[in-house]
Design a protein around this motif. Sequence first.
Motif, PDB file in Angstrom:
ATOM      1  N   GLU A 310       0.807  -1.219   0.000  1.00  0.00           N
ATOM      2  CA  GLU A 310       0.000   0.000   0.000  1.00  0.00           C
ATOM      3  C   GLU A 310       0.842   1.272   0.000  1.00  0.00           C
ATOM      4  OE1 GLU A 310      -0.085  -2.295   2.320  1.00  0.00           O
ATOM      5  OE2 GLU A 310      -2.016  -3.337   2.153  1.00  0.00           O
ATOM      6  N   ALA A 311       2.170   1.132   0.127  1.00  0.00           N
ATOM      7  CA  ALA A 311       3.029   2.305   0.303  1.00  0.00           C
ATOM      8  C   ALA A 311       2.914   3.325  -0.832  1.00  0.00           C
ATOM      9  CB  ALA A 311       4.478   1.861   0.486  1.00  0.00           C
ATOM     10  N   PRO A 312       2.926   2.925  -2.125  1.00  0.00           N
ATOM     11  CA  PRO A 312       2.811   3.943  -3.188  1.00  0.00           C
ATOM     12  C   PRO A 312       1.517   4.757  -3.088  1.00  0.00           C
ATOM     13  CG  PRO A 312       3.591   1.874  -4.096  1.00  0.00           C
ATOM     14  CD  PRO A 312       3.179   1.587  -2.697  1.00  0.00           C
ATOM     15  N   ALA A 313       0.401   4.102  -2.812  1.00  0.00           N
ATOM     16  CA  ALA A 313      -0.866   4.829  -2.680  1.00  0.00           C
ATOM     17  C   ALA A 313      -0.855   5.721  -1.453  1.00  0.00           C
ATOM     18  CB  ALA A 313      -2.030   3.839  -2.615  1.00  0.00           C
ATOM     19  N   ALA A 314      -0.241   5.267  -0.365  1.00  0.00           N
ATOM     20  CA  ALA A 314      -0.165   6.077   0.853  1.00  0.00           C
ATOM     21  C   ALA A 314       0.684   7.320   0.617  1.00  0.00           C
ATOM     22  CB  ALA A 314       0.406   5.248   1.998  1.00  0.00           C
ATOM     23  N   ARG A 315       1.810   7.167  -0.082  1.00  0.00           N
ATOM     24  CA  ARG A 315       2.654   8.334  -0.384  1.00  0.00           C
ATOM     25  C   ARG A 315       1.911   9.319  -1.275  1.00  0.00           C
ATOM     26  NH1 ARG A 315       6.727   4.399  -0.916  1.00  0.00           N
ATOM     27  NH2 ARG A 315       6.465   4.428  -3.194  1.00  0.00           N
ATOM     28  N   ALA A 316       1.199   8.799  -2.260  1.00  0.00           N
ATOM     29  CA  ALA A 316       0.447   9.682  -3.156  1.00  0.00           C
ATOM     30  C   ALA A 316      -0.639  10.427  -2.388  1.00  0.00           C
ATOM     31  CB  ALA A 316      -0.171   8.865  -4.292  1.00  0.00           C
ATOM     32  N   GLU A 337      -7.203  12.116  -7.360  1.00  0.00           N
ATOM     33  CA  GLU A 337      -5.831  12.621  -7.447  1.00  0.00           C
ATOM     34  C   GLU A 337      -4.808  11.513  -7.210  1.00  0.00           C
ATOM     35  OE1 GLU A 337      -4.783  15.715  -8.373  1.00  0.00           O
ATOM     36  OE2 GLU A 337      -6.893  15.824  -8.963  1.00  0.00           O
ATOM     37  N   VAL A 338      -5.094  10.602  -6.308  1.00  0.00           N
ATOM     38  CA  VAL A 338      -4.179   9.480  -6.089  1.00  0.00           C
ATOM     39  C   VAL A 338      -4.101   8.611  -7.339  1.00  0.00           C
ATOM     40  CG1 VAL A 338      -3.880   7.310  -4.815  1.00  0.00           C
ATOM     41  CG2 VAL A 338      -4.398   9.428  -3.584  1.00  0.00           C
TER      42      VAL A 338
END
Length: 480
Positions: A310-316, A337-338
């Motif tokens: 989930e890290a890429p979505a959390a950073r976005a 936006e994500v």
Amino acid sequence: MTARLFGLEPAPPERCRVLEVGCGAGAHLVALAFQLPASRFLGIDPSRRQLAAARRLASGLALDNLELRQAGVEEVGDEVGEVDYLIAHGVYSWVEPAARDALLALCRRCLAPHGVAYLSYNTYPGWALRGTVREMLRLLAPTAGGPESEEAAATALLRFLAENSRADEPLGSFLRNEYETVRRMPAGYLFHDHLAPLNQPVWFHELVAHAARHHLQYLGESRLGDMAAERFPAATRDALEAIADDLVTSQQLMDCLQPRYLRRSLLCHRDRRLQRHVGWRAVTSLRVAFADAGLAAPPQGLGIAEEAPEAPAARAAAEVLAARAPQSTAFATLLREVRRRLGGEADRRLRERLARIVLSAHAGGWLQLLPRRWDLAVAPARRPRASALARRQAASAAGSVTSQRHEVVPMGALDRLLLPLLDGRRTRPALRRDLAAAGRAVSREELEARLQAYARWGLLVPGSPAPSGGSKMGAPESEA
């Protein structure tokens, strides 16, 4: 918000009835009445001096939705009618047992069927050590000259104890931490918590049992993260689940692990059926914002491990929220936006994954969930304007002001001069001239830094666009 997530259907904040028991000088209730003009607010307090201060704060703000009465909790009868929310901040631990009973009886009698009561109170085991500090201060600090001088003397004594206690002793370490805590708190905190004649902490399970005797049940904490196991390591969470087979035992164990000294608990009627499992769909109709408006560098991963899927979505998500801070963002906008930042992939499960990320970050204390948009500016305008409430609080030489996010923001000497000037009529050169006339010269850079900080803290309300190059903040969002 905790009530909604657990399946209750309380009245919307925009149109509700609120009773605050022990409203004091009105810093909390006046701010609510100012920000929610279509709701009704009643504050009671036994102190004539405190109510006079509340009326001074409210005067000039045209608050026809606010009523203040001098009364103790035992004197309040059915005349208050039905309320959607009952607030008792700093009352339960500071009154006699009879008044505690009267408070919970009032909750049962006045709360609407889906009403919610908020109680803050000191708890064990955290207050065991803090209580020792309280006894030291009450024994050794001078007690003459009124609350302000008594608090100043007690603070000086606590500083002396913190600076001169042995570093290798547990009490010495606690005294230093306690002094740092007190130093950051607003005026009046030490007097209320440590110097008050009566201060009786309780164990969490005792509060739950007391509420049950009045046909009330524990709903949760006002901040979901305060009751969530997510703030502990995974191994600790697994052990908690194995040891505790009910909510009260689990919460009591968490209090011992921290150890917690203050709870902000919510109560509701005992016959309400609660949904303790919070599904991800509950998030999709809400708005999202960082929990801490003052963060200079918002958390990049929202508490999600870098190696997690989930890290890429959390950073976005963190990037989107940072660009719109301090304003909240509708979940639908956040999702759009994500998705764009992740490359526009047609991930049909992204909505669910993002909702779970937001819910986990809310439980972990990173994010706030909200039902409504704040009326605030995300950048200083050409003629910056602070809220009328903040300007009035600053002009009264209070130690703090209340933001449009309903958060307390400490003030310094410059703030007390600058905030009252932010009425939407002055440009930056005019602000600098007026500050200089008041004896405080500031550079362009210093003024801009303060204005940017006010925007980040949610003290500014919408106005005309900022001058070119005058702001590095994101533009205001346009969706409802």
